[in-house]
Design a protein around this motif. Sequence first.
Motif, PDB file in Angstrom:
ATOM      1  N   THR B  84      48.645 -26.201 -15.988  1.00  0.00           N
ATOM      2  CA  THR B  84      48.982 -26.223 -14.504  1.00  0.00           C
ATOM      3  C   THR B  84      49.927 -27.380 -14.028  1.00  0.00           C
ATOM      4  OG1 THR B  84      46.926 -27.099 -13.849  1.00  0.00           O
ATOM      5  CG2 THR B  84      47.092 -24.490 -13.736  1.00  0.00           C
ATOM      6  N   LEU B 120      55.298 -16.431 -16.441  1.00  0.00           N
ATOM      7  CA  LEU B 120      55.513 -17.932 -15.581  1.00  0.00           C
ATOM      8  C   LEU B 120      55.218 -19.300 -16.470  1.00  0.00           C
ATOM      9  CD1 LEU B 120      55.716 -19.260 -12.696  1.00  0.00           C
ATOM     10  CD2 LEU B 120      53.520 -18.453 -12.256  1.00  0.00           C
ATOM     11  N   GLU B 124      57.984 -22.215 -17.017  1.00  0.00           N
ATOM     12  CA  GLU B 124      57.807 -23.641 -16.459  1.00  0.00           C
ATOM     13  C   GLU B 124      58.109 -24.633 -17.891  1.00  0.00           C
ATOM     14  OE1 GLU B 124      54.715 -23.223 -12.726  1.00  0.00           O
ATOM     15  OE2 GLU B 124      54.013 -23.648 -14.598  1.00  0.00           O
ATOM     16  N   THR B 248      50.746 -11.120  -9.804  1.00  0.00           N
ATOM     17  CA  THR B 248      51.689 -11.957  -9.235  1.00  0.00           C
ATOM     18  C   THR B 248      51.693 -11.695  -7.897  1.00  0.00           C
ATOM     19  OG1 THR B 248      52.812 -11.190 -11.280  1.00  0.00           O
ATOM     20  CG2 THR B 248      54.355 -11.773  -9.344  1.00  0.00           C
ATOM     21  N   LEU B 251      49.352 -14.377  -6.452  1.00  0.00           N
ATOM     22  CA  LEU B 251      49.574 -15.433  -6.275  1.00  0.00           C
ATOM     23  C   LEU B 251      51.020 -15.997  -5.214  1.00  0.00           C
ATOM     24  CD1 LEU B 251      49.823 -18.371  -7.755  1.00  0.00           C
ATOM     25  CD2 LEU B 251      51.523 -17.514  -9.348  1.00  0.00           C
ATOM     26  N   PRO B 255      50.292 -19.102  -3.109  1.00  0.00           N
ATOM     27  CA  PRO B 255      51.153 -19.959  -4.258  1.00  0.00           C
ATOM     28  C   PRO B 255      50.272 -21.057  -4.810  1.00  0.00           C
ATOM     29  CG  PRO B 255      52.393 -19.801  -2.344  1.00  0.00           C
ATOM     30  CD  PRO B 255      51.057 -19.416  -1.928  1.00  0.00           C
ATOM     31  N   SER B 256      49.352 -21.823  -3.981  1.00  0.00           N
ATOM     32  CA  SER B 256      48.742 -23.018  -4.446  1.00  0.00           C
ATOM     33  C   SER B 256      47.393 -23.195  -5.041  1.00  0.00           C
ATOM     34  CB  SER B 256      48.891 -24.148  -3.468  1.00  0.00           C
ATOM     35  OG  SER B 256      48.081 -23.672  -2.382  1.00  0.00           O
ATOM     36  N   ALA B 258      45.029 -22.697  -7.807  1.00  0.00           N
ATOM     37  CA  ALA B 258      45.270 -22.860  -9.389  1.00  0.00           C
ATOM     38  C   ALA B 258      44.499 -21.530 -10.050  1.00  0.00           C
ATOM     39  CB  ALA B 258      44.522 -23.988  -9.563  1.00  0.00           C
ATOM     40  N   THR B 260      44.338 -18.647  -9.153  1.00  0.00           N
ATOM     41  CA  THR B 260      45.230 -17.263  -8.969  1.00  0.00           C
ATOM     42  C   THR B 260      46.181 -17.393 -10.072  1.00  0.00           C
ATOM     43  OG1 THR B 260      44.639 -17.163  -6.759  1.00  0.00           O
ATOM     44  CG2 THR B 260      46.368 -15.845  -7.311  1.00  0.00           C
ATOM     45  N   ARG B 261      46.636 -18.710 -10.155  1.00  0.00           N
ATOM     46  CA  ARG B 261      47.920 -19.098 -11.028  1.00  0.00           C
ATOM     47  C   ARG B 261      47.358 -18.813 -12.354  1.00  0.00           C
ATOM     48  NH1 ARG B 261      52.859 -22.230 -11.719  1.00  0.00           N
ATOM     49  NH2 ARG B 261      52.921 -21.843  -9.505  1.00  0.00           N
ATOM     50  N   TYR B 265      48.871 -16.207 -15.438  1.00  0.00           N
ATOM     51  CA  TYR B 265      48.992 -16.701 -16.509  1.00  0.00           C
ATOM     52  C   TYR B 265      48.286 -15.522 -17.572  1.00  0.00           C
ATOM     53  CZ  TYR B 265      50.460 -21.628 -15.211  1.00  0.00           C
ATOM     54  OH  TYR B 265      50.967 -22.778 -14.635  1.00  0.00           O
TER      55      TYR B 265
END
Lengths: 326, 326
Positions: B84, B120, B124, B248, B251, B255-256, B258, B260-261, B265
């Motif tokens: 992350t 995603l 990055e 997606t 998220l 968006p912030s 972690a 959910t991010r 992934y």
Amino acid sequence: MSKQRVLLLGATGETGSSILTGLLAFDKFEVEILIRPSSTDKPEVEQLSAKGIRVRIADISGPVDDLVSVLLGVDIFISAISGTSQLAQMDIATAVKKAGIKRFVPCCFATICPPGNVMLLRDEKEEVNQHIKKLFLPYTIIDVGYWYQLSCPRLPSGRIDYATFPGMNASLHGDGEALNILTDLRDVGHFVARIVYDERTLNKSVFCWGDILSENQVYNILEEVSGEKLERHYISAADVEARVVHATELLREDPSNARTRVGVYSAQYDYSKYIRADNRPEYAKYLGYLDARELYPNFVPKGFREFAVDLLDKKVVRPYSSARYN
Amino acid sequence: MSKQRVLLLGATGETGSSILTGLLAFDKFEVEILIRPSSTDKPEVEQLSAKGIRVRIADISGPVDDLVSVLLGVDIFISAISGTSQLAQMDIATAVKKAGIKRFVPCCFATICPPGNVMLLRDEKEEVNQHIKKLFLPYTIIDVGYWYQLSCPRLPSGRIDYATFPGMNASLHGDGEALNILTDLRDVGHFVARIVYDERTLNKSVFCWGDILSENQVYNILEEVSGEKLERHYISAADVEARVVHATELLREDPSNARTRVGVYSAQYDYSKYIRADNRPEYAKYLGYLDARELYPNFVPKGFREFAVDLLDKKVVRPYSSARYN
């Protein structure tokens, strides 16, 4: 084994014309051209057709499946689409994959430059390249550096005005010492023919070149060959960067203006070629490119000095003389 | 010649621990670790320091020039930063370039996946990779596929619950036949040590692997080794895609977050590995990767069957057992 069938898009453009000539001269392919319905009546197309070149007609912006049906039987697809139509290649690549074509050559044919906000034109090409790779579509990327034909300043005598553009290369950039990959536009097609015939270049990037020269060296050679003296005006790196910023602002104000877009391309070319010094063999190899001169040592392209002699002998044609951008 | 000095960031993480072990076992480097000021008191760091490993301390989010001064004397920089924190590597790469380091290994260490809106996490990493290439920074990209340690379902007896996560790999995807590059996390470092010692891998991408297996084959081997029978639930390709869409959306709403991010992934990994079938040798080679097994034929990594025996013998550690994501 029968000859591989190559289909060329953009055959009447600057790069496309050179590629067509190169493919025909190489004499190892069945060469066909792909034309939009609106271009069938163009005299250039009729001339090619009269020469016996098979013409396929397709609306490249139409449904993908319609395009697939036009592509059947093709082994290699070469795209020499115009600089401002790069993203039309997204659907073309999808169709090329569906048609089972064995090699796709997207429209790169430019300088070495990394993706990621250095050059808008390069980033559009990258979007196409990423799409190709997501499709697992066999490809070859070919870059040619900058053309000799666009690298000369005017001579005071006016002797080469017939083949150059007013004001082009009237200044040098930075200290004028950045080396650049340069190729005679007339040799692009000879390289492309060899590259697409070669199994070693499948799923690889390749760059070709006729000479590796700085702007100072280009000026020197022109002076030597012509016997004329050239004034040298240098634009600072800061000014080159400022021109990029300015051109980008103009485009932001008027995003659909093709001339403004070409203005951004032009300013970014100068920045990438002369300030970042991207367009050179060491960087190309770092980025994973093969060197066509190492692959084809027996093919000797025109050097810049030879081109300069041709230029003075009135043997060169001004690029875009059909005024494509009007 | 004195030993090359390797500086490792993330030495206490999952991948970083394996890399540290591998570098030390290889015995051809001076190995040092880079730690954030906030981590100096961690027991893991103190243990490594007590073993005689030199610790350098830097705020990787601080001014680039401060980081440069900490990097002096380093030959090879390996980043095993957390999943992350990928974009923190932008400034790190700039500092590594300024410090004149001879090779930068960004934090890839994942599955084969093309950039461009498939994953995603991959995009990055691509942003970092593009930055590296714009810098003309010598690099090696290393991908390892998916870990054996995260590829096993639970056994009905509960015998391997000590090392797996509840619900993980409880279903197979599509028809369960997509082949995947898999590596024992314990071998990652042994591969990395060989790869960064090797001049052939400079400015190249390399993938390593212990086994190439489908989910059905993973299930089969676990059944054979354990003598237990596994139920097989298959999730359709459409459902895998729907999970990506759902994750997606979550998220986008937060968006912030972690967790959910990581959810995105995870869903995208399934889509890329099992539906697109990206994580396989043929595709890696198409994308330009070298195969570490071809480069180092004398190094024999653990096969998945051997791992399964270890797993039943209670010799495996559950990844993230320090609960990194809490």
